[in-house]
Motif scaffolding. Structure first.
Motif, short mmCIF file in Angstrom:
data_model
loop_
_atom_site.label_atom_id
_atom_site.label_comp_id
_atom_site.label_asym_id
_atom_site.label_seq_id
_atom_site.Cartn_x
_atom_site.Cartn_y
_atom_site.Cartn_z
N UNK A 161 0.83 -1.21 0.00
CA UNK A 161 0.00 0.00 0.00
C UNK A 161 0.87 1.26 0.00
N UNK A 162 2.05 1.19 0.60
CA UNK A 162 2.95 2.34 0.62
C UNK A 162 3.39 2.76 -0.77
N UNK A 163 4.04 1.87 -1.54
CA UNK A 163 4.40 2.23 -2.92
C UNK A 163 3.18 2.56 -3.78
N UNK A 164 2.06 1.90 -3.55
CA UNK A 164 0.82 2.18 -4.29
C UNK A 164 0.40 3.63 -4.10
N UNK A 165 0.43 4.12 -2.87
CA UNK A 165 0.05 5.50 -2.61
C UNK A 165 1.02 6.49 -3.24
N UNK A 166 2.28 6.11 -3.32
CA UNK A 166 3.27 6.99 -3.92
C UNK A 166 3.14 7.03 -5.44
N UNK A 167 2.99 5.85 -6.07
CA UNK A 167 2.97 5.76 -7.53
C UNK A 167 1.65 6.25 -8.10
N UNK A 168 0.55 5.77 -7.56
CA UNK A 168 -0.76 6.06 -8.15
C UNK A 168 -1.30 7.41 -7.71
N UNK A 169 -1.02 7.81 -6.46
CA UNK A 169 -1.60 9.05 -5.93
C UNK A 169 -0.57 10.15 -5.70
N UNK A 170 0.70 9.82 -5.80
CA UNK A 170 1.74 10.83 -5.64
C UNK A 170 1.83 11.41 -4.24
N UNK A 171 1.45 10.64 -3.23
CA UNK A 171 1.47 11.16 -1.86
C UNK A 171 2.90 11.17 -1.31
N UNK A 172 3.30 12.26 -0.66
CA UNK A 172 4.62 12.30 -0.01
C UNK A 172 4.64 11.38 1.21
N UNK A 173 5.82 11.21 1.79
CA UNK A 173 6.05 10.21 2.83
C UNK A 173 5.10 10.36 4.02
N UNK A 174 5.03 11.53 4.60
CA UNK A 174 4.20 11.70 5.81
C UNK A 174 2.73 11.49 5.50
N UNK A 175 2.26 11.96 4.36
CA UNK A 175 0.87 11.75 3.98
C UNK A 175 0.58 10.26 3.75
N UNK A 176 1.56 9.55 3.20
CA UNK A 176 1.38 8.10 3.05
C UNK A 176 1.24 7.44 4.41
N UNK A 177 2.07 7.86 5.36
CA UNK A 177 1.99 7.29 6.70
C UNK A 177 0.65 7.54 7.35
#
Length: 416
Positions: A246-262
């Motif tokens: 889910x971490x890489x998914x949020x970064x790749x598909x939604x472009x969320x930065x680290x803290x927002x992913x957390x």
């Protein structure tokens, strides 16, 4: 009166470091989702490598479960907890200092070995130190504290990594882990004074024979295999999504930065924490059925995975609801243990639950690994993993969870 109060305080004081150790176990197994991108960048990993790296913890953890009970009977739970904790601390340091893929895998293997006794060892000590009618309460306390480790592995970890970097964070965690191990060494005893365990050792050979007979009975029960399959896919898909991909998914598909992913990932453990008491209450008080509650939970768990396949766009707010729902309905897995326990004599209940736990942890290893291999089959898009790769991997999770739901329809249950 004073003596009795002192004994109670000692027993409660013992629970604190043991609960914190289990918290660390939950943290280590769930932390990969937040630091996945850093690991891929710093160690030059492909998706398949990342899947194997994260799953190494679960492979080691699962394999150690097989001799765990016998080892605790022979050497004592405290001694085994401390020995394995040293391996875990070494694993955290090795992982933090890793400059290559093999070294990082070694660190994760040591972490898996180190945490393998955190919960079962604590349960063993609870059975010795606390009256039988308080076991559920005390074990519930340990589980409640431990589950917070999953929460700390999301937004708090992301903020710490954003500030210090993942390597320094894991070195700091290794230091805290060491302090907890020292606390256990100084404050925990294998048994109360005056109870030397001699009687246990007298029956050791008999226990070994009974243990092997118990394993045979468990494996001969058809419902065990349906429960094991459901546990395998339920936890395997959950921890693979929530604890890694889910971490890489949020970064790749939604472009969320680290803290927002957390922060977004935090919805998983919060849902899980909320769901535990709900499913327990529904099973015990409302439906008076393990099978019905677990089957419904599995079906809803499967349903909430479906949107991640990508047939329609999802807003980040809707993702929070989906992640919360996945965590919430995944918590039905606790009822599976009650189900298998009630299908067999109480004398082999622990054997049955340990066997289910083996498949549960094994599912985490298998799905994290296989999802990485599947994602790796898709070409990179502008140097990143592709959204199609995640759709395929989550589709695999959906199909597996559906299979587990169907399998549970064939499980028997003991009627009150």
């Amino acid at each position: 009166m004073v003596l009795a109060e002192a004994k109670v305080k000692k027993r409660i004081w013992m629970l604190v470091p043991l609960s914190l150790l289990f918290l660390f176990s939950q943290f280590y197994r769930s932390s990969s989702a937040v630091i996945a991108s850093d690991l891929m960048h710093d160690l030059s990993l492909r998706a398949a490598d990342l899947g194997l790296l994260s799953s190494a913890f679960f492979y080691a953890f699962a394999l150690v479960q097989i001799p765990m009970g016998a080892a605790m009977d022979l050497f004592g739970a405290k001694r085994l907890i401390l020995l394995l904790s040293l391996l875990g601390i070494g694993g955290a340091v090795t992982f933090a200092l890793a400059n290559s893929f093999p070294m990082a895998v070694l660190g994760r293997v040591l972490l898996g070995l180190g945490m393998a006794c955190a919960l079962m060892g604590t349960y063993k000590l609870l059975t010795i130190w606390f009256p039988p009618d308080t076991f559920a309460t005390m074990s519930g306390f340990v589980l409640s504290i431990g589950t917070l480790g999953n929460v700390f592995a999301t937004a708090p970890l992301a903020m710490a990594v954003n500030w210090l970097g993942w390597r320094k964070v894991f070195l700091f965690i290794a230091l805290i882990h060491l302090l907890i191990a020292i606390w256990i060494y100084l404050g925990v005893s294998d048994r109360p004074e005056g109870k030397d365990g001699g009687e246990d050792r007298m029956h050791e050979k008999g226990l070994w024979k009974e243990s092997m007979e118990g394993i045979r009975k468990v494996l001969q029960l058809p419902s065990f295999w349906f429960i094991a399959l459901a546990a395998f896919v339920r936890y395997g898909t959950y921890i693979s999504i929530a604890g890694l991909w889910a971490g890489p998914y949020l970064e790749v598909v939604y472009g969320l930065p680290l803290v927002d992913r957390g922060r977004t990932l935090m919805a998983f453990p919060i849902g899980f924490i909320v769901g535990g008491p709900i499913f327990g209450f529904l099973s015990d008080r409302v439906f008076n059925s393990r099978k019905k509650v677990t089957t419904i939970g599995m079906l809803l768990f499967t349903l909430f995975i479906f949107p991640l396949i990508g047939f329609f766009p999802l807003s980040t707010h809707l993702l929070l609801v989906i992640f919360f729902g996945i965590g919430l309905f995944s918590s039905c897995g606790q009822v599976m243990y009650a189900n298998i326990k009630e299908l067999l004599p109480s004398s082999i209940a622990a054997t049955a639950m340990t066997a289910v736990n083996f498949f549960t942890i094994g599912g985490g290893a298998f799905f994290q690994h296989i999802m990485g291999a599947m994602i790796d089959r898709f070409p990179l898009s502008q140097g990143q993993l592709s959204s199609e790769a995640f759709s395929f991997a989550f589709g695999l999770c959906f199909a597996a969870a559906a299979l587990g739901s169907v399998a549970y329809l064939f499980v028997e249950e003991k009627r009150s």
